[in-house]
Write a protein that holds these residues in place. Structure first.
Motif, PDB file in Angstrom:
ATOM      1  N   GLY A  25      75.321-111.468  54.151  1.00  0.00           N
ATOM      2  CA  GLY A  25      75.343-111.362  52.834  1.00  0.00           C
ATOM      3  C   GLY A  25      75.083-112.514  51.978  1.00  0.00           C
ATOM      4  N   PHE A  26      74.780-113.710  52.580  1.00  0.00           N
ATOM      5  CA  PHE A  26      74.323-115.122  51.976  1.00  0.00           C
ATOM      6  C   PHE A  26      73.044-115.457  52.482  1.00  0.00           C
ATOM      7  N   ARG A  71      80.562-108.715  47.956  1.00  0.00           N
ATOM      8  CA  ARG A  71      80.271-107.324  47.403  1.00  0.00           C
ATOM      9  C   ARG A  71      81.230-106.491  48.138  1.00  0.00           C
ATOM     10  N   GLU A 109      72.495-116.268  38.712  1.00  0.00           N
ATOM     11  CA  GLU A 109      72.726-114.775  39.459  1.00  0.00           C
ATOM     12  C   GLU A 109      72.470-115.174  40.995  1.00  0.00           C
ATOM     13  N   ALA A 110      72.200-116.327  41.218  1.00  0.00           N
ATOM     14  CA  ALA A 110      72.093-116.993  42.773  1.00  0.00           C
ATOM     15  C   ALA A 110      73.425-117.448  43.426  1.00  0.00           C
ATOM     16  N   ASP A 150      73.352-116.388  46.826  1.00  0.00           N
ATOM     17  CA  ASP A 150      73.270-114.977  46.997  1.00  0.00           C
ATOM     18  C   ASP A 150      71.709-114.658  47.138  1.00  0.00           C
ATOM     19  N   TRP A 151      71.465-113.407  47.456  1.00  0.00           N
ATOM     20  CA  TRP A 151      70.140-112.949  47.909  1.00  0.00           C
ATOM     21  C   TRP A 151      69.045-113.253  46.708  1.00  0.00           C
ATOM     22  N   ARG A 152      69.734-113.275  45.460  1.00  0.00           N
ATOM     23  CA  ARG A 152      68.731-113.460  44.306  1.00  0.00           C
ATOM     24  C   ARG A 152      68.210-114.847  44.013  1.00  0.00           C
ATOM     25  N   PRO A 154      77.158-117.340  44.896  1.00  0.00           N
ATOM     26  CA  PRO A 154      77.585-116.472  45.754  1.00  0.00           C
ATOM     27  C   PRO A 154      78.409-115.521  45.395  1.00  0.00           C
ATOM     28  N   VAL A 155      78.094-114.172  45.827  1.00  0.00           N
ATOM     29  CA  VAL A 155      79.162-112.944  45.127  1.00  0.00           C
ATOM     30  C   VAL A 155      79.457-112.097  46.355  1.00  0.00           C
TER      31      VAL A 155
END
Length: 398
Positions: free
Chosen positions: A298-299, A341, A335-336, A261-263, A338-339
């Motif tokens: 998105g990743f 959305r 939080e990193a 994820d972007w975080r 992969p999610v």
């Protein structure tokens, strides 16, 4: 005369017994000498193990053949048959002895080049070439031995003359019939001496990862990582591209990639990566890099590069890095992970679209474009069409 014949037969048996005892005694003495030397020298032990049996057989057959030729006289037909039998047996035993000596020389020469060390590229090349030379030598010696046996057959010389007269035609026919076999033979010799492939090289062939186990005159055996064996003709490696991971050295770089994820926290992952490789002997200390190589769709693509001494070690190191970084992400940077959305929106009801008005009769005004509409645009167009004759339109004529 009966007494003379009996005396000759008795002398023959005595000479035969003496020859056998002498041959056994000589082999025993020679073996004892080399065993004594073998307590300090490894090459003597190797020689005794390889040459002992063929040496005894050659010496014994030679002694019996000599006694038979000197002492026993029979009819001409039987004498020629027995002489051919002993000659063929002696040639076979001698061929076995010479081939055993070739194996011995190969072992002695290969012992100087160890392959159980890290930098063994030269040793593997020399061992491959020695093995190929030994096989070629064995083939040549066996062919010569068969030819010697055939030429010792009574009347074979006359038959050979007629055969050699048609050898040209037969060689052409044989060459056409064995074209693929001869191509593999020459390809095997080429592989042994062009240094493109060696025994124990790690290769990728037919999308399979494995190690070169054997190189012969006609085929190559690849030991696949899961203990399968892939047998390929020698011409495969001279006509098809393949990957050789140990061409010059065995050190390799390997990649471990994550879609996160972007975080994600790349700096924290980098610190954890340094801690992981510092605590394992699989890493050779050359390369450890963590970079964000992509950030679309998105990743975030995070790539880890690590180095190891050889391909098997690199595989285990990549698995180790992957497992520990996954554990770190779950524990310290969840939080990193992969999610996916998705945004749900409720649009207001669409208003009724009014009917379109009839097209007006006003003249169409052409907008200013890149190559038309004003003087600058026409100048740009002229740069591309200056050498092309342009026909004037109706409006320009008027």
């Amino acid at each position: 005369m009966p007494d003379l014949e009996g005396f000759i037969q008795t002398g023959y048996l005595v000479a035969l017994a003496v020859a056998v005892v002498a041959a056994v005694a000589i082999t025993a003495i020679v073996a004892l000498v080399f065993r004594v030397v073998g307590r300090k020298e490894a090459w003597a032990r190797t020689l005794v193990g390889l040459v002992r049996t063929p040496f005894r057989l050659t010496l014994l057959v030679g002694a019996i053949w000599t006694v038979h030729t000197l002492f026993l006289q029979t009819s001409e037909g039987i004498e020629r048959l027995v002489d051919f039998f002993f000659r063929a047996l002696f040639i076979a035993a001698s061929t076995w002895l010479v081939c055993a000596l070739l194996y011995f020389f190969e072992e002695v020469a290969a012992a100087r080049y160890r392959i159980d060390v890290r930098d063994n590229r030269v040793a593997r090349r020399v061992r491959t070439q020695l093995r190929m030379l030994r096989r070629i030598g064995v083939v040549v010696i066996v062919i010569c031995a068969i030819g010697a046996v055939l030429l010792s057959i009574p009347g074979a010389a006359t038959l050979g003359a007629s055969l050699f007269a048609s050898a040209g035609l037969l060689s052409v026919v044989a060459g056409l019939a064995a074209q693929s076999t001869l191509a593999n033979v020459f390809a095997g010799i080429q592989l042994a001496f062009n240094n493109a492939l060696r025994v124990d090289d790690v290769v990728i062939v037919e999308t399979e990862w494995g190690k070169i186990e054997e190189i012969t005159l006609t085929y190559v055996v690849v030991h696949i990582w899961d203990d399968r064996r892939m047998v390929l003709p020698s011409t495969y490696f001279t006509t098809n591209p393949f990957q050789n991971w140990t061409r010059h050295n065995s050190e390799l770089l390997g990649a471990v990639e994550f879609d996160l994820d972007w975080r994600v926290d790349p700096a924290g992952m980098r610190v954890e990566l340094d801690r992981i490789v510092a605590q394992t002997e699989l890493w050779d200390g050359r390369v450890v890099v963590l970079q964000v190589t992509d950030a679309v769709g998105g990743f975030v693509r995070v790539r880890v590069l690590v180095s190891a001494a050889d391909a098997p070690t690199l595989f285990d190191l990549r698995c180790l890095v992957r497992e520990n970084l996954i554990d770190w992400l779950n524990t310290h940077n969840p939080e990193a992970l992969p999610v996916g959305r998705m945004e749900l929106r409720r649009e207001p009801p669409r208003a009724e679209v009014p009917a379109r008005a009839a097209p007006s009769a006003h003249p169409v005004t052409a907008p200013i474009g890149l190559f038309s509409g004003d003087e600058n645009a026409k100048a740009r167009a002229a740069e591309f069409t200056a050498t092309i004759p342009v026909q004037e339109g109706p409006a320009e004529k008027r």
